[in-house]
Design a protein around this motif. Sequence first.
Motif, PDB file in Angstrom:
ATOM      1  N   ILE A 110       0.868  -1.175   0.000  1.00  0.00           N
ATOM      2  CA  ILE A 110       0.000   0.000   0.000  1.00  0.00           C
ATOM      3  C   ILE A 110       0.904   1.224   0.000  1.00  0.00           C
ATOM      4  O   ILE A 110       1.785   1.353   0.852  1.00  0.00           O
ATOM      5  N   VAL A 111       0.698   2.122  -0.956  1.00  0.00           N
ATOM      6  CA  VAL A 111       1.494   3.344  -1.066  1.00  0.00           C
ATOM      7  C   VAL A 111       0.636   4.511  -0.596  1.00  0.00           C
ATOM      8  O   VAL A 111      -0.516   4.656  -1.015  1.00  0.00           O
ATOM      9  N   LEU A 112       1.203   5.322   0.273  1.00  0.00           N
ATOM     10  CA  LEU A 112       0.526   6.504   0.800  1.00  0.00           C
ATOM     11  C   LEU A 112       1.275   7.744   0.339  1.00  0.00           C
ATOM     12  O   LEU A 112       2.470   7.885   0.611  1.00  0.00           O
ATOM     13  N   ALA A 113       0.595   8.621  -0.358  1.00  0.00           N
ATOM     14  CA  ALA A 113       1.166   9.918  -0.752  1.00  0.00           C
ATOM     15  C   ALA A 113       0.372  10.971   0.013  1.00  0.00           C
ATOM     16  O   ALA A 113      -0.854  10.968  -0.017  1.00  0.00           O
ATOM     17  N   PHE A 114       1.069  11.870   0.714  1.00  0.00           N
ATOM     18  CA  PHE A 114       0.356  12.811   1.580  1.00  0.00           C
ATOM     19  C   PHE A 114       1.083  14.147   1.654  1.00  0.00           C
ATOM     20  O   PHE A 114       2.288  14.225   1.446  1.00  0.00           O
ATOM     21  N   PHE A 115       0.298  15.182   1.933  1.00  0.00           N
ATOM     22  CA  PHE A 115       0.877  16.519   2.080  1.00  0.00           C
ATOM     23  C   PHE A 115      -0.029  17.376   2.949  1.00  0.00           C
ATOM     24  O   PHE A 115      -1.224  17.134   3.054  1.00  0.00           O
ATOM     25  N   GLY A 116       0.571  18.376   3.601  1.00  0.00           N
ATOM     26  CA  GLY A 116      -0.171  19.297   4.449  1.00  0.00           C
ATOM     27  C   GLY A 116       0.240  20.740   4.238  1.00  0.00           C
ATOM     28  O   GLY A 116      -0.340  21.649   4.814  1.00  0.00           O
ATOM     29  N   ASN A 117       1.253  20.963   3.406  1.00  0.00           N
ATOM     30  CA  ASN A 117       1.717  22.326   3.106  1.00  0.00           C
ATOM     31  C   ASN A 117       1.730  22.559   1.607  1.00  0.00           C
ATOM     32  O   ASN A 117       2.602  23.233   1.077  1.00  0.00           O
ATOM     33  N   TYR A 119       0.995  20.678  -2.431  1.00  0.00           N
ATOM     34  CA  TYR A 119       1.438  19.500  -3.176  1.00  0.00           C
ATOM     35  C   TYR A 119       2.954  19.437  -3.355  1.00  0.00           C
ATOM     36  O   TYR A 119       3.526  18.350  -3.415  1.00  0.00           O
ATOM     37  N   ASP A 120       3.635  20.569  -3.420  1.00  0.00           N
ATOM     38  CA  ASP A 120       5.089  20.569  -3.599  1.00  0.00           C
ATOM     39  C   ASP A 120       5.823  19.904  -2.436  1.00  0.00           C
ATOM     40  O   ASP A 120       6.982  19.532  -2.562  1.00  0.00           O
ATOM     41  N   TYR A 121       5.164  19.755  -1.298  1.00  0.00           N
ATOM     42  CA  TYR A 121       5.777  19.160  -0.112  1.00  0.00           C
ATOM     43  C   TYR A 121       5.263  17.740   0.117  1.00  0.00           C
ATOM     44  O   TYR A 121       5.269  17.243   1.237  1.00  0.00           O
ATOM     45  N   ARG A 122       4.853  17.062  -0.941  1.00  0.00           N
ATOM     46  CA  ARG A 122       4.280  15.724  -0.865  1.00  0.00           C
ATOM     47  C   ARG A 122       5.327  14.709  -0.401  1.00  0.00           C
ATOM     48  O   ARG A 122       6.465  14.722  -0.841  1.00  0.00           O
ATOM     49  N   ALA A 123       4.910  13.838   0.504  1.00  0.00           N
ATOM     50  CA  ALA A 123       5.753  12.734   0.969  1.00  0.00           C
ATOM     51  C   ALA A 123       5.111  11.425   0.513  1.00  0.00           C
ATOM     52  O   ALA A 123       3.899  11.372   0.272  1.00  0.00           O
ATOM     53  N   GLU A 124       5.919  10.395   0.408  1.00  0.00           N
ATOM     54  CA  GLU A 124       5.408   9.095   0.015  1.00  0.00           C
ATOM     55  C   GLU A 124       6.009   8.035   0.895  1.00  0.00           C
ATOM     56  O   GLU A 124       7.224   8.003   1.107  1.00  0.00           O
ATOM     57  N   GLU A 125       5.163   7.171   1.429  1.00  0.00           N
ATOM     58  CA  GLU A 125       5.585   6.041   2.264  1.00  0.00           C
ATOM     59  C   GLU A 125       4.780   4.823   1.834  1.00  0.00           C
ATOM     60  O   GLU A 125       3.740   4.957   1.176  1.00  0.00           O
ATOM     61  N   SER A 126       5.240   3.646   2.206  1.00  0.00           N
ATOM     62  CA  SER A 126       4.485   2.443   1.863  1.00  0.00           C
ATOM     63  C   SER A 126       4.629   1.397   2.957  1.00  0.00           C
ATOM     64  O   SER A 126       5.515   1.475   3.806  1.00  0.00           O
ATOM     65  N   PHE A 127       3.732   0.423   2.931  1.00  0.00           N
ATOM     66  CA  PHE A 127       3.776  -0.701   3.851  1.00  0.00           C
ATOM     67  C   PHE A 127       3.096  -1.887   3.181  1.00  0.00           C
ATOM     68  O   PHE A 127       2.313  -1.707   2.242  1.00  0.00           O
ATOM     69  N   VAL A 128       3.412  -3.091   3.625  1.00  0.00           N
ATOM     70  CA  VAL A 128       2.733  -4.284   3.138  1.00  0.00           C
ATOM     71  C   VAL A 128       1.599  -4.580   4.123  1.00  0.00           C
ATOM     72  O   VAL A 128       1.832  -4.717   5.323  1.00  0.00           O
ATOM     73  N   ASN A 129       0.393  -4.661   3.612  1.00  0.00           N
ATOM     74  CA  ASN A 129      -0.785  -4.907   4.444  1.00  0.00           C
ATOM     75  C   ASN A 129      -0.833  -6.399   4.766  1.00  0.00           C
ATOM     76  O   ASN A 129      -1.502  -7.166   4.097  1.00  0.00           O
TER      77      ASN A 129
END
Length: 131
Positions: A110-117, A119-129
Amino acid sequence: MRIAQFAAATVALTAAAVVATTGTASAAVEPPGDGWDHTFKASGVVVYVEENGDRISICDTAANGKRAQLDVWIGSDPIYSSVVTKGKGSCVTHSASQGGKYNLPEGKQIVLAFFGNGYDYRAEESFVNDH
């Protein structure tokens, strides 16, 4: 190519998220009894993941006038977006109990792309469910 796909999917999913008001907003997210499996932070946002029950929460952590957004992917396929619009301290949570797209498949990355400031500050993390 993936960034272009992501940008197009983000626009479409954001529009859908604004129209459909699912999820819960609260001042704080309570961890499950044994705590969260994963916690990911980026500028203006924190994401909590509990694999059992596919519970994913996104919280806005900055009083900056920008929304916090989370896009959930399986491989190169966008699954859903969560958007926090109520400002700092607000959260949105989705889980498998809501059914459909929120019930994530077991054993998949599962890939998570997220930002709070923005879109230019987007982070991406992932994990196996895996549980």
